[in-house]
Design a protein around this motif. Structure first.
Motif, PDB file in Angstrom:
ATOM      1  N   SER A  58       0.912  -1.193  -0.174  1.00  0.00           N
ATOM      2  CA  SER A  58       0.121  -0.070  -0.079  1.00  0.00           C
ATOM      3  C   SER A  58       0.834   1.412   0.126  1.00  0.00           C
ATOM      4  O   SER A  58       0.334   2.284  -0.083  1.00  0.00           O
ATOM      5  CB  SER A  58      -1.038  -0.048   1.023  1.00  0.00           C
ATOM      6  N   TRP A 170       5.810  -9.505   0.995  1.00  0.00           N
ATOM      7  CA  TRP A 170       5.040  -8.065   1.091  1.00  0.00           C
ATOM      8  C   TRP A 170       5.692  -7.244   1.980  1.00  0.00           C
ATOM      9  O   TRP A 170       4.869  -6.437   2.718  1.00  0.00           O
ATOM     10  CB  TRP A 170       3.531  -8.082   1.389  1.00  0.00           C
ATOM     11  N   LEU A 236      -1.741  -6.110  -5.791  1.00  0.00           N
ATOM     12  CA  LEU A 236      -1.299  -7.354  -4.970  1.00  0.00           C
ATOM     13  C   LEU A 236      -0.879  -6.999  -3.641  1.00  0.00           C
ATOM     14  O   LEU A 236       0.051  -5.987  -3.503  1.00  0.00           O
ATOM     15  CB  LEU A 236      -0.568  -8.244  -5.866  1.00  0.00           C
ATOM     16  N   PRO A 237      -1.354  -7.651  -2.596  1.00  0.00           N
ATOM     17  CA  PRO A 237      -2.219  -9.037  -2.589  1.00  0.00           C
ATOM     18  C   PRO A 237      -3.822  -8.632  -2.715  1.00  0.00           C
ATOM     19  O   PRO A 237      -4.181  -7.240  -2.292  1.00  0.00           O
ATOM     20  CB  PRO A 237      -2.059  -9.652  -1.335  1.00  0.00           C
ATOM     21  N   VAL A 238      -4.627  -9.630  -3.089  1.00  0.00           N
ATOM     22  CA  VAL A 238      -5.991  -9.234  -3.352  1.00  0.00           C
ATOM     23  C   VAL A 238      -6.691  -9.261  -1.975  1.00  0.00           C
ATOM     24  O   VAL A 238      -7.658  -8.658  -1.787  1.00  0.00           O
ATOM     25  CB  VAL A 238      -6.443 -10.098  -4.610  1.00  0.00           C
ATOM     26  N   ALA A 239      -6.578 -10.484  -1.187  1.00  0.00           N
ATOM     27  CA  ALA A 239      -7.286 -10.824   0.020  1.00  0.00           C
ATOM     28  C   ALA A 239      -6.574 -11.808   0.848  1.00  0.00           C
ATOM     29  O   ALA A 239      -5.654 -12.505   0.354  1.00  0.00           O
ATOM     30  CB  ALA A 239      -8.644 -11.444  -0.257  1.00  0.00           C
ATOM     31  N   THR A 241      -4.384 -11.219   3.548  1.00  0.00           N
ATOM     32  CA  THR A 241      -2.896 -11.387   3.812  1.00  0.00           C
ATOM     33  C   THR A 241      -2.725 -10.856   5.385  1.00  0.00           C
ATOM     34  O   THR A 241      -3.187  -9.375   5.350  1.00  0.00           O
ATOM     35  CB  THR A 241      -2.302 -10.689   2.813  1.00  0.00           C
ATOM     36  N   ASP A 246      -4.882  -5.292   1.754  1.00  0.00           N
ATOM     37  CA  ASP A 246      -5.506  -5.894   0.793  1.00  0.00           C
ATOM     38  C   ASP A 246      -6.064  -5.090  -0.227  1.00  0.00           C
ATOM     39  O   ASP A 246      -6.385  -3.967   0.060  1.00  0.00           O
ATOM     40  CB  ASP A 246      -6.058  -7.335   0.916  1.00  0.00           C
ATOM     41  N   ASP A 249      -9.098  -3.769   1.480  1.00  0.00           N
ATOM     42  CA  ASP A 249      -9.139  -3.436   2.756  1.00  0.00           C
ATOM     43  C   ASP A 249      -8.845  -1.793   2.708  1.00  0.00           C
ATOM     44  O   ASP A 249      -8.492  -1.179   1.973  1.00  0.00           O
ATOM     45  CB  ASP A 249      -7.835  -3.918   3.556  1.00  0.00           C
TER      46      ASP A 249
END
Length: 275
Positions: A58, A170, A236-239, A241, A246, A249
């Motif tokens: 992010s 990540w 990425l990531p999608v969900a 994590t 995500d 989120d």
């Protein structure tokens, strides 16, 4: 529609309007809230814990929202103002027009790093640091002191060529576009520029130096360039994590915006290079 321009092409009037709007935010106390926000996040973002603004996927949507909020604050002062960007792969010397007295001001003096000219010099009485990393109230710089060279266009292009946005773990050890752009791996783009400028820019309170906004406006442009070059790639990531944000989120401190919401910058602004 707001158009963000290369700082090297700004007219004298555009520079003056931008500087005056920044100074007004500083006078009103609004500017320091941005410095405090950035400092608090950079201090809490770690590789092994919850991370939002830095060392994480992010990094780019967080700063896109951060810059947009700052730009809107400037426009509340002067609706004609847009955030300019500093293409440091082209304007790469301490003598670039960016550092002229009518805009960002120049390097810090040798004995203490204090910037002595331009609108953000402490001696001018309009730019006292209130969010401090030490006891000194003045803006400091040490251009090209800790690192000699800014990133080149070839280095920028090598990072833009990376097709994957991010990948596990990540954080600052990740491979992929985001981490190479942020600068923890590879040719080191974003981080190197902070260190090249030095002074406040090399600290968590980096927005104390207004060049922060021009640097990050270019980082944001590079993300937009990457999005155009890789239309089949996305955030990425999608969900699911742990410890990172995500795709859908919400991001602190706003809690009303997700990375997904920030993928399309053209809803808010374009760049002068847009076709």
């Amino acid at each position: 529609m707001t158009i963000r321009k290369n700082q090297a092409t700004l007219t004298a009037d555009e520079k003056k309007r931008f500087v005056n709007a920044v100074l007004e935010l500083k006078r009103a106390g609004t500017y320091d809230t941005f410095v405090s926000t950035h400092n608090s996040f950079i201090m809490s973002d770690t590789d092994s814990g919850d991370r939002v603004g830095h060392r994480s996927p992010s990094f780019l949507p967080w700063h896109r929202r951060f810059l947009l909020e700052f730009e809107q604050a400037l426009q509340a002062v002067d609706p004609t103002v847009a955030l300019p960007y500093w293409d440091w792969s082209t304007d790469r010397t301490t003598r670039a027009s960016l550092w002229a007295p009518d805009f960002m001001g120049g390097n810090g003096r040798s004995r203490d790093g204090q910037v002595m000219d331009g609108p953000f010099a402490y001696s001018g009485g309009k730019w006292e640091l209130n969010v401090r990393v030490d006891g000194r109230p003045y803006l400091r710089r040490a251009l090209a002191s800790s690192v000699a060279q800014l990133p080149t266009k070839a280095e920028v292009d090598s990072v833009l060529a990376m097709a994957t946005y991010d990948e596990a773990p990540w954080n600052s050890a990740s491979n992929g576009f985001r981490n190479h752009l942020e600068g923890w791996r590879g040719v080191n783009l974003h981080n190197r520029v902070h260190v090249w400028v030095g002074g406040q820019m090399a600290t968590g309170a980096s927005p104390n130096d207004p060049v922060f906004w021009l640097h990050h406006a270019y980082i944001d442009k590079l993300w937009a360039d990457w999005q155009r070059l890789h239309p089949g790639s996305t955030y990425l990531p999608v969900a699911g994590t742990a410890n990172v944000v995500d795709l859908k989120d919400t991001m602190r401190p706003w809690n009303n915006v997700t990375p997904s919401d920030m993928l399309d910058h053209t809803r808010h602004y374009t760049f002068d290079t847009a076709a």
